[in-house]
Design a protein around this motif. Sequence first.
Motif, short mmCIF file in Angstrom:
data_model
loop_
_atom_site.label_atom_id
_atom_site.label_comp_id
_atom_site.label_asym_id
_atom_site.label_seq_id
_atom_site.Cartn_x
_atom_site.Cartn_y
_atom_site.Cartn_z
N THR A 2 0.76 -1.19 -0.05
CA THR A 2 -0.01 -0.08 -0.11
C THR A 2 0.91 1.10 -0.07
OG1 THR A 2 -0.02 -0.16 2.34
CG2 THR A 2 -1.69 -1.04 1.43
N SER A 3 0.36 2.37 -0.39
CA SER A 3 0.66 3.72 -0.31
C SER A 3 0.97 4.20 0.92
CB SER A 3 0.12 4.63 -1.23
OG SER A 3 -0.88 4.93 -0.63
N GLN A 4 1.98 4.98 1.25
CA GLN A 4 2.14 5.56 2.79
C GLN A 4 1.04 6.31 2.91
OE1 GLN A 4 4.89 5.34 4.65
NE2 GLN A 4 3.71 6.43 6.14
N ASN A 5 0.23 6.99 2.13
CA ASN A 5 -0.90 7.59 2.11
C ASN A 5 -2.10 6.68 2.96
OD1 ASN A 5 -2.78 9.95 2.67
ND2 ASN A 5 -3.85 8.97 0.74
N SER A 6 -2.28 5.70 2.33
CA SER A 6 -3.04 4.53 2.57
C SER A 6 -2.81 3.99 4.39
CB SER A 6 -3.31 3.33 1.73
OG SER A 6 -4.02 2.29 1.92
N ARG A 7 -1.51 3.77 4.35
CA ARG A 7 -1.20 3.12 5.73
C ARG A 7 -1.35 4.20 6.64
NH1 ARG A 7 5.08 1.11 4.68
NH2 ARG A 7 4.91 0.15 2.79
N GLU A 8 -1.35 5.43 6.64
CA GLU A 8 -1.73 6.41 7.62
C GLU A 8 -3.25 6.35 7.93
OE1 GLU A 8 -0.14 10.19 6.09
OE2 GLU A 8 2.00 9.66 6.57
N TYR A 313 -3.87 -9.39 1.74
CA TYR A 313 -4.23 -8.55 2.86
C TYR A 313 -3.90 -6.83 2.57
CZ TYR A 313 -3.63 -6.24 7.50
OH TYR A 313 -3.77 -5.32 8.50
N GLU A 314 -2.45 -7.00 2.41
CA GLU A 314 -1.81 -5.68 2.15
C GLU A 314 -2.55 -4.97 0.97
OE1 GLU A 314 2.39 -5.96 2.31
OE2 GLU A 314 2.42 -7.01 4.24
N THR A 315 -2.33 -5.74 -0.11
CA THR A 315 -2.95 -4.91 -1.48
C THR A 315 -4.21 -4.73 -1.43
OG1 THR A 315 -3.38 -7.28 -2.59
CG2 THR A 315 -1.11 -6.14 -2.82
N ARG A 316 -5.25 -5.18 -0.33
CA ARG A 316 -6.63 -4.71 -0.44
C ARG A 316 -6.59 -3.41 -0.23
NH1 ARG A 316 -10.65 -2.89 0.71
NH2 ARG A 316 -12.10 -3.49 2.17
N PHE A 317 -5.60 -2.69 0.28
CA PHE A 317 -5.78 -1.23 0.66
C PHE A 317 -5.09 -0.49 -0.46
CE2 PHE A 317 -6.94 -3.67 4.49
CZ PHE A 317 -8.05 -3.13 4.86
N GLY A 318 -4.69 -0.92 -1.48
CA GLY A 318 -3.81 -0.15 -2.42
C GLY A 318 -4.78 0.05 -3.70
N ASP A 320 -3.87 -0.79 -7.02
CA ASP A 320 -3.33 -1.81 -7.86
C ASP A 320 -4.38 -2.92 -7.79
OD1 ASP A 320 -2.52 -3.36 -9.69
OD2 ASP A 320 -0.38 -2.76 -9.36
N ARG A 321 -5.43 -2.93 -8.40
CA ARG A 321 -6.54 -4.06 -8.29
C ARG A 321 -5.75 -5.40 -9.14
NH1 ARG A 321 -8.27 -1.16 -5.24
NH2 ARG A 321 -7.30 -3.09 -4.10
N ASP A 322 -5.03 -5.21 -10.04
CA ASP A 322 -4.50 -6.44 -10.70
C ASP A 322 -3.23 -7.08 -9.79
OD1 ASP A 322 -5.74 -5.80 -13.08
OD2 ASP A 322 -3.93 -4.86 -13.83
N ALA A 323 -2.73 -6.46 -9.07
CA ALA A 323 -1.84 -6.87 -8.07
C ALA A 323 -2.74 -7.40 -6.87
CB ALA A 323 -0.94 -5.91 -7.17
N GLU A 324 -3.78 -7.16 -6.29
CA GLU A 324 -4.52 -7.71 -5.34
C GLU A 324 -5.10 -8.92 -6.02
OE1 GLU A 324 -8.57 -6.71 -2.75
OE2 GLU A 324 -8.07 -5.43 -4.32
N HIS A 325 -5.55 -8.99 -7.25
CA HIS A 325 -6.32 -10.27 -7.83
C HIS A 325 -4.97 -11.18 -7.78
CE1 HIS A 325 -8.89 -12.73 -10.04
NE2 HIS A 325 -7.92 -12.80 -11.01
N ALA A 326 -4.05 -10.98 -8.37
CA ALA A 326 -2.97 -11.85 -8.44
C ALA A 326 -2.59 -12.60 -6.97
CB ALA A 326 -1.74 -11.28 -9.06
N ALA A 327 -2.68 -11.52 -6.00
CA ALA A 327 -2.01 -12.04 -4.84
C ALA A 327 -3.23 -13.00 -4.10
CB ALA A 327 -2.18 -11.11 -3.69
#
Length: 414
Positions: A2-8, A313-318, A320-327
């Motif tokens: 996830t991006s830094q903004n999303s983490r915050e 879990y981590e890409t759920r909040f990013g 990049d939907r392709d990265a989430e799907h691949a995970a």
Amino acid sequence: MTSQNSREKHPLSYGTDYEQLAARFRPIFNRIAEGALERERTRALPYEQIVWLKEAGFGAVRVPREYGGAGASLPQLVQLLIELAEADSSLPQALRGHFAFVEDRISAAPGSAQDKWLQRFVAGEIVGNAWTEVGAVKIGDVITRVSRRGNQWVVNGTKYYSTGSIFADWIDVYAQRDDTGADVIAAVSTHQSGVKQSDDWDGFGQRTTGSGTSVFENASVDEENIIDFSTRFKYQTAFYQLVLIAVIAGTGRAALRDISHEVRKRTRVYSHGNAPRVSEDAQVQQVVGQIAARVYAAEAAAVRAAEPSQRAYETRFGADRDAEHAANVAAEIESAKAQVAVAGLILQATTDLFNALGASGTSENKLLDRHWRNARTAASHNPLIYKERIVGDWEINGKEPPFVWQIGDSRTAA
């Protein structure tokens, strides 16, 4: 990632110092192990042991540190469950529904509803599981209903194999709304007369998981705890399997512990053996060495299989939907591979341990057969043959795996 903004905006559990985390719970695991054989012998449910874990904050290890949890990663959770399963393999399985619900809530959209659940987990509250129905239930259908009664929502239905619910403060109930027909999760408090639970699981293994029947008779549920199933975390099937893999791997560790102890203390030898002491017999040493190697490989596979679920879990909040799907795809495939590998390794190990002993090794007092029975039972929850086919279809044809598994009566299937 996830991006830094999303983490915050949404703190996540990326992992912590594992040895420090495990050190908190190992004394409790040791206490749990002390009574495991007697509980197995008498089929005594581990109510007290669950309380020990609750009070120590075990149920909140996946909750982010910012909310008061331990911030453990999924591979670290799996490693902890393996250690707990070595102490008593019924306990991590009894908590399987709890950790799945925790995973769903830490993956949910931020807000007051999520905050309440995270606070409950940190306070030690435990969630059980009630999804399966038996009888003439069509695959994909659900009979349990959530409906409006005056100013209140209520749940009515009967669930079987509701693992861990008999120990829980809440139950994660898979149901259908009467008004819209939508599939939902109803998080029902067990502290009410409308919830009745029984310890009627009759399997030959995992006898103390509390996997009995749950009956809901106008059991009240708050509207905010009726959760649309379509929002459920997408790697849930992989997650449920990871817990079972940890159970099996931990069972292997317990088998290795017990056979090493039995060989070490054994004084009777065979005239056609290889040494004056069993512990010095090269062939017996080889048997134990093979078991140790299988357990090592099983544990390594279990922990590695959790890595793509952590990425999911981590890409759920990013963004990049392709990265989430691949995970999510990787989570399913790797958990299936690990299931096949770990089950084979530990079922062999829990059979071979008897090669290091004489007929006395089959004594009911030792209950060494419990390791095979427990591993076989945990490995039967999602049939290996179907997971093998799914993995093969992926490797050959690139066909994506199913993300939700269901069971029902074939006579009523469409």
